[in-house]
Every structure is written in C-alpha cells, then in structure tokens.
Scaffold this motif. Structure first.
Motif, PDB file in Angstrom:
ATOM      1  N   VAL A 134     -21.376  90.921   2.930  1.00  0.00           N
ATOM      2  CA  VAL A 134     -20.449  89.956   3.379  1.00  0.00           C
ATOM      3  C   VAL A 134     -21.316  88.498   3.522  1.00  0.00           C
ATOM      4  O   VAL A 134     -22.388  88.579   3.930  1.00  0.00           O
ATOM      5  CB  VAL A 134     -19.712  90.491   4.526  1.00  0.00           C
ATOM      6  CG1 VAL A 134     -20.763  90.232   5.832  1.00  0.00           C
ATOM      7  CG2 VAL A 134     -18.712  89.551   5.039  1.00  0.00           C
ATOM      8  N   GLU A 137     -20.457  83.107   6.326  1.00  0.00           N
ATOM      9  CA  GLU A 137     -19.384  82.000   6.869  1.00  0.00           C
ATOM     10  C   GLU A 137     -17.907  82.656   7.000  1.00  0.00           C
ATOM     11  O   GLU A 137     -17.257  81.980   7.658  1.00  0.00           O
ATOM     12  CB  GLU A 137     -19.411  80.910   6.039  1.00  0.00           C
ATOM     13  CG  GLU A 137     -19.012  80.991   4.613  1.00  0.00           C
ATOM     14  CD  GLU A 137     -19.200  79.716   3.628  1.00  0.00           C
ATOM     15  OE1 GLU A 137     -19.204  78.557   4.164  1.00  0.00           O
ATOM     16  OE2 GLU A 137     -18.897  79.782   2.300  1.00  0.00           O
ATOM     17  N   GLN A 138     -17.887  84.016   6.484  1.00  0.00           N
ATOM     18  CA  GLN A 138     -16.707  84.569   6.584  1.00  0.00           C
ATOM     19  C   GLN A 138     -16.629  85.283   8.115  1.00  0.00           C
ATOM     20  O   GLN A 138     -15.553  86.210   8.397  1.00  0.00           O
ATOM     21  CB  GLN A 138     -16.328  85.588   5.426  1.00  0.00           C
ATOM     22  CG  GLN A 138     -16.307  84.794   4.235  1.00  0.00           C
ATOM     23  CD  GLN A 138     -16.223  85.321   2.989  1.00  0.00           C
ATOM     24  OE1 GLN A 138     -16.505  86.706   2.906  1.00  0.00           O
ATOM     25  NE2 GLN A 138     -15.904  84.805   1.751  1.00  0.00           N
ATOM     26  N   ASN A 140     -16.688  86.415  12.309  1.00  0.00           N
ATOM     27  CA  ASN A 140     -16.203  85.750  13.424  1.00  0.00           C
ATOM     28  C   ASN A 140     -17.611  85.775  14.429  1.00  0.00           C
ATOM     29  O   ASN A 140     -18.593  86.392  14.156  1.00  0.00           O
ATOM     30  CB  ASN A 140     -15.056  86.544  14.008  1.00  0.00           C
ATOM     31  CG  ASN A 140     -15.522  87.903  14.672  1.00  0.00           C
ATOM     32  OD1 ASN A 140     -16.696  88.397  14.648  1.00  0.00           O
ATOM     33  ND2 ASN A 140     -14.645  88.805  14.544  1.00  0.00           N
TER      34      ASN A 140
END
Lengths: 238, 342, 344
Positions: A134, A137-138, A140
């Motif tokens: 992943v 920046e995606q 949380n």
C-alpha cells in the motif's frame, strides 16, 4: 548502564528559549515518559538530542560518547531512532519501501543480508494492518503511526524516541500500542516517549520527566512524579 | 538619548540588511563622484522600474505561493499596450501640436498599460491559475512554477505570431528641455518615469497597509484558512492579487517604453532582475523588495559602467549566488511564507 | 527498487531484458527507432536531422528527470551545463587537437565539476530556490560564453569539427539513439540500486530520511553531478554534430524545451521524456518548417501542451500509461507491456 545523558541542554530560537538547561538521564531498559503541557518544549527537546535542531548549548552524551550537535543520520547510525508527532513516512513509497529505506541506510553495510525479509519482520512486529504494497499517502493517521514506528525500528536502534504515538487512538488501539511498546522494550530498546495520555503513561513508563516552559520541573519514578504537586499544578493551573 | 540612537544605528549597520545598504550607498556615492551623476540617475530610473516588477513578483510569491516565471511577459504586455495606444496619439499630436494630449497623452498610454496588465492578469487567473488551484492536490509550488514557464513561452510567442518580432518603440513621451539637477541633465521622460513608479509604489504600500482589501490580502498571505473563517472571499482576493501584480509589471513596461522598445522576449531581463531582487530581499517582503530593487539596479549600472555591457548577466548573478550561499533567507529575510503549499 | 523481483522464475530472455531495464514494448520501440532511417520518408537527410534533434532532447530529458523527478529539484540551468560540456569539448578539439570522442568525455567531466559546484552551493536551498540558483548559474555561464570572445568567439559561434567526417547524418543518428539508450540505462541502474531509494526518501521527506540514516549531502550532490555529467557528454555531441556552437544553446528557453518534454513525458519515470520527445519534437519541427510564415506557432502549441498537462494531468504521459494502458486483461498483451512480472 546509562544510555543517554543530557547536561544543561538549551535550545534558543532567536530571543525565545524553548528548552532551558534540561539535564536528564535514561538508563538501559528504561521507558521514560516525557510529559508537560502543550508548548512546553518537549518536541524541541528531542529534536535537539536527535540532531534535527542542534542545541544552542549544553551537551548530549549517548553510550558514554558526546554526541551534541551530530547530524540525525549520524545519530541514527549510533543507535538512536525516532518517530514523528505528525507521522511522516515517505508519501509516494509503498509501506515496505519506506521500511526498507531505514533498513538499508540505518544499519551498517552488510549487517542485514535480506532487507526485504527484515522489513517485513518489522511491519509484522508493529502489527501493521494493511498490505505491504500500500502507498503511504493512502493510509490514515493510525496506520501511518504504525508505519512510522516500523520505519524507526528498522534501523535496529538501542534507544527509541516516540513523539505522541498514542494520541487520537481508541481504547482498543491503545491496548495494542501498550502491547507493542512492551514488545519493543523486551527487545532491549530503551524508550523515551512524549505522551499526553496518562492511562498509557502510568501503565508502561517506569520513570517520568516533566517539563514546563522549557524547564525541567520533575524527574523520577512514575508514581512519585505523577503525585508531585508541581506537576499537578503545571497541568491544572493554580 | 542621542547615545542610544548611535548605538541603535551601529547595531543596525552590523546586520546583513544594514551592512548591505550602507555598502550600496557608499558605492553609489563613490561611483557618482567618480563617473558623474548620470550613473545615479540611471540607477534610480532602473531601480524604480525594478521596484514595480519586483513588488508584483513578491506579491505573487508571498500571497499565492506562485514562483512566477512569466512576470516579465506582463512587462511586455504593458509596453505593447502603451505602444499601440501612444502611436495614434503621437500622430495626432504631430498634426495638433497645441492639443492637451501633448501633456496627457503619455499618461493615457501608461494608464492603458496598467489596465491592460490588470486585464491580462485576470484572464490568466481565470484560464490558468484558477483551474490549477482547483485541481492541485500536492506539489503546488513546482506545478505552478512549471505552469508559469508554459505561460511565459505562450505569451512570448503569441506576441511574435500576432505582432511580429520587430522592435516596437517610440522616440519619447514628452518633448521639452531636460531638467537640470546639480549638473546632471535628466530628460523629462526619465524623471516622469521615476515619479510614476515612486507614486505607484507608495500608493501600493498605502493600499496594502491601510485599506480593508489590502489587509485582507495580507491576511490571506499569512493564513488562508483563518482568512476564510473571518469571511474573506478568497477567490476575489486571489483574482485581485494576480491582476494587481500583473498591473504593476505592466505599468513599469508602459512607462519605460521610451527606453526599452517592445519585442517578444523583452520580459526576460526584467524577470531575472526581479528574481535577483526577490532572492536578495527575502520572500514576501514588499519594503525589502523596493530597497533591493535599487540595490540590484545599482549593481547592474555599476557593472555596465566599469566592467562592460553584457557582463550584467555575469556579475550580479555571481553576487546573488554568494548571498544565497551565505544567507539563504535573503538580506531582509522574513518568514512570511505562502500558504497554498498543501 | 522493486523488492519483490525474483530472478529465479524468469527465463534467460526475460532476465536479460530485465537487466537492460527494458520491457518487450520498450525493446520493440528501440528496434523501431533503429530501422526508422531506412523507411521512407524518414530516410531523407533533413528528416534525419530532425530526428537527431529529437534524440538529443530525449536524452537530455532523461538526464534532467534524474534530478527533477527523483530529488525534486529543477535544474533550470541544464542547457547551460550542457553548453559548458559542449564548449569544453569543442575547445579541446580545436586548441589541443584532441579527438572529438575523447573531448566529448572531457566535456562530461567539466560539466560534472560544474554540477558538483551547483549541487554543493544549492545544498541549503529547497525547491524553488535551488531552481533559481541553478538558473542564475546558467545565466552567468551563458554570459561568460558571450563575453569571453577571445576564447569562444562569442555570439559569432565556434566552428567545431564533426564526429564523423561525412556529410551524411546516418552515423550521427545511430550514435544519438545509442546515447539515449545508454543515458536511460545508466540512470535506471542508479535509481534501481539503493541510491534510488535514498533519492526518493530525501525528496519526499527530508527529516524522516535523515533520521533513517541517509546522508542528504552525498546523495543530492551525487545526483546533481551525475545528471550534469550526462548533460556535458550530450553537449559535446551537440557541438560535434551541428559543427557550430553559439552561446544561444545555453539560453533559458532551450532549458525550457527540455523541461517541457521531461514533464509532459512524466516526472520520475525516466522513460517518459524519451518516449514523448520523438513524436512531439518531430511534429513541432514539421509545424515550424511547413508553417514558416507563422513564426512562433510551434512554440505556442508547445506552451499550450505544457500548460494543459500541468493543469489537467500533472503526472504526464508515464502516469497516464501506468494507470490506463499498463494493466490489460489479455495476458500476452500484458507480458508485452510489462515484461515478465515478478510474483507478488
């Protein structure tokens, strides 16, 4: 054994004294909580030690060697690692790449034979909840904090600074963090953590350091400092 | 009391700003005595022009965080507008030498340049910067910079395509005897060009300091969210700032048409000179930009005088590089930063 | 750096391709470029001249992207750096009688030194200020080239011997294609190594990079030096291809041309600029020569494309390719576009 010692550490920004002559020690195996009201100079203090904002005066001694004013990358190689208050791994990299960066550059050359495996191990260690591919920046904030922690641990530090790792966590996540901190400590890593959540501090820290307006007002075993009237006053006012 | 003033003064002279300004004044005086007053006149006229361009650039950078590479092109738009307004006027003057236009015609041309620049700025905001702002997610500074690079190439070549590449200049704005000040003869055009830029910079400063709109612009430059909360219409302020910044460059181009004819790439020199000023004076500092403009102008004039024409590429940029190495925040370094850098 | 790449499950062809940093489609493109000069109408000398210029811009944009795309600093004096290499090379050939081939490499060394200097003095600056510094540096170097008439003959231009003693453009074309590919390969190797990780880390988050043990000084300066060395060698090629060198080559507008191609191609991809340069610059040359009564029209189109890309598609062509073309359903096509993919 003393891991870290600061002597009259002072940091001034122009006319403002953000940290004023703070002396403290961290012993091997300690989990020291650094507490104090907002704006007391806690983050400036650890920035001064870790070299991001070199101190104006005073000395830092790590593992018996004077390190005041060394750059962050040198401090990292000496065994100091840190997480950030606003968790900030590399936004365009995948999780595993972020951790690999610290694995490759934070360890002496040749020490880690398989950086990928080591980085995976770190992600597992902090119980990173997402896939390793992943992109940062995606994520949380909670996930970013885990990733940042994995990155900080990847350089195999002997001393770890954690800047408000637990703020904004739910009750369940707090339990997870406590367990992870416990695991880190069991690896033989000494910890200095800035924290506001008293529940966490009382549960994991064995010693506390309290600063207010950049000045140390108390240092000692957790219960002692927590019951110190000066500390209570600093938090609750007159 | 007077002791205090002396102490303050010596302390100020020791700061980077004080030191460089003192050196600049000394150099200016020495060079004037050595070569003659025309050097000082050149410095002041060039400095006045640069001050206009550089304040515009500072405004763009400080308020909107746009590192403007196309600012020289608004200088070009200004001179082009002034040229096309003044050419029919001067023909009319030739036939009617007693007309009121002899005195006021040039002012109309320069005012036209100002309005032309403002309109061009507003159009650029509507067509280019606005869309980018609404779509930009990250890397605002770099993207907007590249955008202005494109804008610059576009405007230069549109000029060439539509108006041709030749020099479009005029002989002069105002006829009449040059004014004599302390043995130096200053043509009416130069004197008025300087007065115009001085008046506009002063008006601009007053506007930014005392009017509600000026305060709103400064508020936006410091904290865009805060400004939005207190009810400032951001879109309007941005539009106003851009057209203001472009108008400042354009009026400079318009009032200097007698000295610098309009041609497609006329804007490059004012552009990099203005960038020198901005780097020298630090970001978002309008007063610093004005002082810096005169210092850069002095540097240029002195270089041309003592080293030779053409070296004004080399010497000032070498000096600016030195300043950047030793004082990256500029001589008057202030911390005012733009806010759109998400 | 692709941590999951596993060499073991590849056959020899795929492994060689991977080492050469090519995908099957990349190889096909390269072969197409190599046979292009034999296909009419591209076999005419003036067309070849255009294609050589395309190749030059392509290679330059790859070198430019190494800095712009990986450490996020726009080297705004890039053509001035290339020009320094070109002049060094030309002067060595003219005054010292060196072979142009060796002189080209010497040009690379001189540009590398220049890059080292720019890299060192721009260390304390971030983003736009580093760009400004390199811009001023470029202006100063160009000013020197104009004014040092005794050495460079100034705006009159310096006549330089060509690399191949022939009127034909064929050998030059193949040389520039090789140079484009070599530039790409060297840059790609570097960014695939652990250095690439360090470049990205210091560009994306300086503080986290430093606390992770990365020395930003070394990597930034290394990147700058390498990118400038590439520009220097290419500048030497430029000098010994056109046979005349003027300070105009160092002009800011030339750097803008490289920059536009690199960004339209897609920052941080290395190949994007190289791929876009050929059709784009070629079309621009066609516009320029067929509509010569409308001077500047090609640059207007150029600027419009740059503006539109910056507003609506800042990722450029490589981003478009990665998100929309790269992952087709068909397995054969997928192999063609990506090569053998490692199992994740």
């Amino acid at each position: 054994m003393i891991v870290l010692e600061t002597n009259n550490l002072t940091k001034k920004f122009g006319g403002l004294t953000a940290v004023n002559a703070v002396s403290m020690t961290i012993n091997q195996g300690d989990i020291v909580g650094l507490i104090g009201p907002n704006g007391a100079g806690k983050t400036t203090f650890i920035n001064a030690i870790s070299g991001l904002n070199p101190p104006t005066s005073g000395t830092v001694t790590m593992f018996g060697k004077e390190t005041s004013g060394l750059t962050p990358e040198k401090m990292c190689r000496l065994g100091l690692s840190r997480t950030f208050q606003i968790p900030s791994p590399f936004p365009k990299m995948t999780a595993i790449e972020s951790v690999m960066t610290a694995t490759i550059f934070g360890n002496p050359p040749g020490k880690i034979t398989d950086p990928v495996a080591h980085s995976r191990e770190m992600l597992e260690f902090v119980e990173f909840p997402m896939k390793e591919t992943v992109v940062a920046e995606q994520l949380n904030t909670v996930q970013l904090k885990r990733l940042d922690l994995a990155r900080a641990l990847a350089s195999n530090p002997k001393l770890l600074f954690m800047d408000e790792l637990a703020s904004g966590l739910s009750e369940g996540e707090l339990k997870d963090i406590m367990r992870i901190i416990d695991k880190i400590s069991k690896k033989g890593i000494s910890i200095l953590m800035i924290e506001h959540i008293m529940q966490l501090i009382m549960a994991v820290c064995n010693r506390l350091l309290c600063i207010q307006f950049g000045t140390k007002i108390a240092e000692g075993p957790t219960q002692e400092v927590a019951n110190d009237p000066k500390v209570t006053k600093a938090y609750l006012g007159e | 009391m007077s002791k205090n003033i002396v102490a303050d003064l010596t302390a100020w002279v020791r700061t980077a700003a004080g030191l460089s300004m003192t050196i600049a004044v000394i150099v200016a005086i020495a060079a004037t005595i050595h070569t003659g007053p025309y050097l000082l006149v050149n410095t002041i006229v060039t400095g006045g022009m640069l001050a206009l361009v550089a304040t515009g650039l500072t405004l763009m950078l400080g308020v909107l965080n746009i590192p403007m590479f196309a600012h020289g092109e608004y200088f070009m738009i200004g001179s082009l507008t002034a040229y096309y307004i003044f050419t029919p006027i001067s023909e009319f003057i030739l036939e009617h030498p007693d007309s009121w236009l002899v005195t006021f015609g040039p002012f109309i041309a320069i005012l036209g340049a100002l309005i032309g620049g403002a309109i061009a700025g507003a159009i650029s905001e509507k067509l280019v910067f606005g869309p980018l702002r609404r779509r930009s997610t990250d890397n605002w500074v770099m993207n907007s910079f590249l955008l202005t690079v494109g804008l610059s190439v576009l405007l230069v070549n549109l000029h060439q395509l539509i108006f041709g590449a030749d020099f479009k200049g005029i002989v002069g704005y105002w006829q009449g005897m040059p004014i004599s000040i302390a043995g130096a003869y200053i043509s009416l055009d130069r004197a008025l060009a300087f007065i115009i830029s001085a008046v506009i910079v002063a008006l601009f400063y007053l506007f930014m300091t005392y009017t509600r709109t000026g305060m709103a612009i400064r508020a936006v430059s410091q904290d865009i969210t805060g400004a939005e909360i207190v009810g400032i219409d951001i879109e309007k302020i941005v539009l106003l700032t851009i057209s203001l910044a472009c108008a400042l460059a354009a009026v400079s181009g318009g009032s200097l048409l007698f000295m610098i004819p309009s041609y497609p790439s006329v804007g490059l020199e004012p552009l990099y000179m203005a960038w020198f000023v901005v780097i020298l004076s630090g970001l978002g500092n309008i007063l610093g930009a004005v002082v810096g403009a005169f210092m850069v102008a002095l540097l240029k004039v002195i270089t041309v005088e003592y080293v030779g024409a053409g070296w004004d590429f080399v010497v000032p940029s070498a000096l600016i590089m030195l300043i950047l190495i030793f004082k990256p925040s500029g001589i008057f370094g202030s911390d005012v930063r733009g806010v759109l850098d998400k | 750096m692709e941590p999951t790449t596993n060499d073991l499950n590849m056959n020899l062809f795929d492994r060689v391709l991977d080492r050469l940093c090519l995908t099957p489609i990349g190889l096909a493109g390269l072969i197409l470029l190599l046979i292009l000069p034999f296909i009419p109408p591209f076999n005419q000398e003036y067309m070849l001249r255009w294609l050589i210029y395309c190749g030059f811009v392509a290679a330059m944009s790859v070198g430019f992207d190494l800095t712009a795309g990986y450490i996020n600093i726009v080297n705004f004096g890039y053509m001035a750096v290339a020009g320094t290499g070109g002049y060094t090379s030309a002067l060595l050939v003219i005054n010292a009688g060196l072979s142009p081939w060796i002189a080209m490499l010497a040009g690379g060394v001189s540009s590398a030194i220049l890059g080292l200097i720019i890299g060192m003095i721009s260390l304390r600056l971030r983003g736009i200020f580093a760009a400004c510094l390199s811009w001023f540096f470029g202006l100063a170097v160009m000013g020197l080239a104009i004014k040092m008439v005794w050495l460079t003959r100034g705006p009159l231009g310096l006549r330089t011997p060509r690399l191949f003693e022939t009127e034909s453009n064929f050998p030059f074309y193949f040389l520039i294609i090789i140079l484009v590919y070599l530039t790409y390969l060297v840059c790609k190797w570097v960014v695939r190594s652990k250095m690439g990780l360090a470049f990205q880390a210091i560009a994306q988050n300086m503080e986290a990079a430093r606390t992770s043990g990365i020395d930003p000084v070394f990597y930034r300066v290394f990147n700058f030096t390498m990118s400038c060395a590439i520009a220097g060698v290419l500048g030497g090629f430029y000098a010994h291809f056109y046979g005349i060198l003027t300070p105009d080559m160092m002009h800011t507008s030339k750097t803008v041309e490289i920059l536009a191609v690199a960004y339209i191609g897609g920052r941080g991809s290395l190949w994007g600029g190289a791929v876009v340069a050929f059709p784009f610059i070629f079309l621009m040359e066609i516009v320029r020569s067929t509509l010569s009564h409308l001077p500047g029209l090609n640059l207007v189109i150029y600027a419009l494309v740059l503006i539109l890309v910056m507003i609506y598609y800042p990722g450029g062509f490589s981003y478009f390719y990665d998100t929309h073309i790269r992952q087709p359903k068909n397995r054969a096509l997928r192999y063609f576009l990506n090569g053998r993919e490692a199992k994740v």
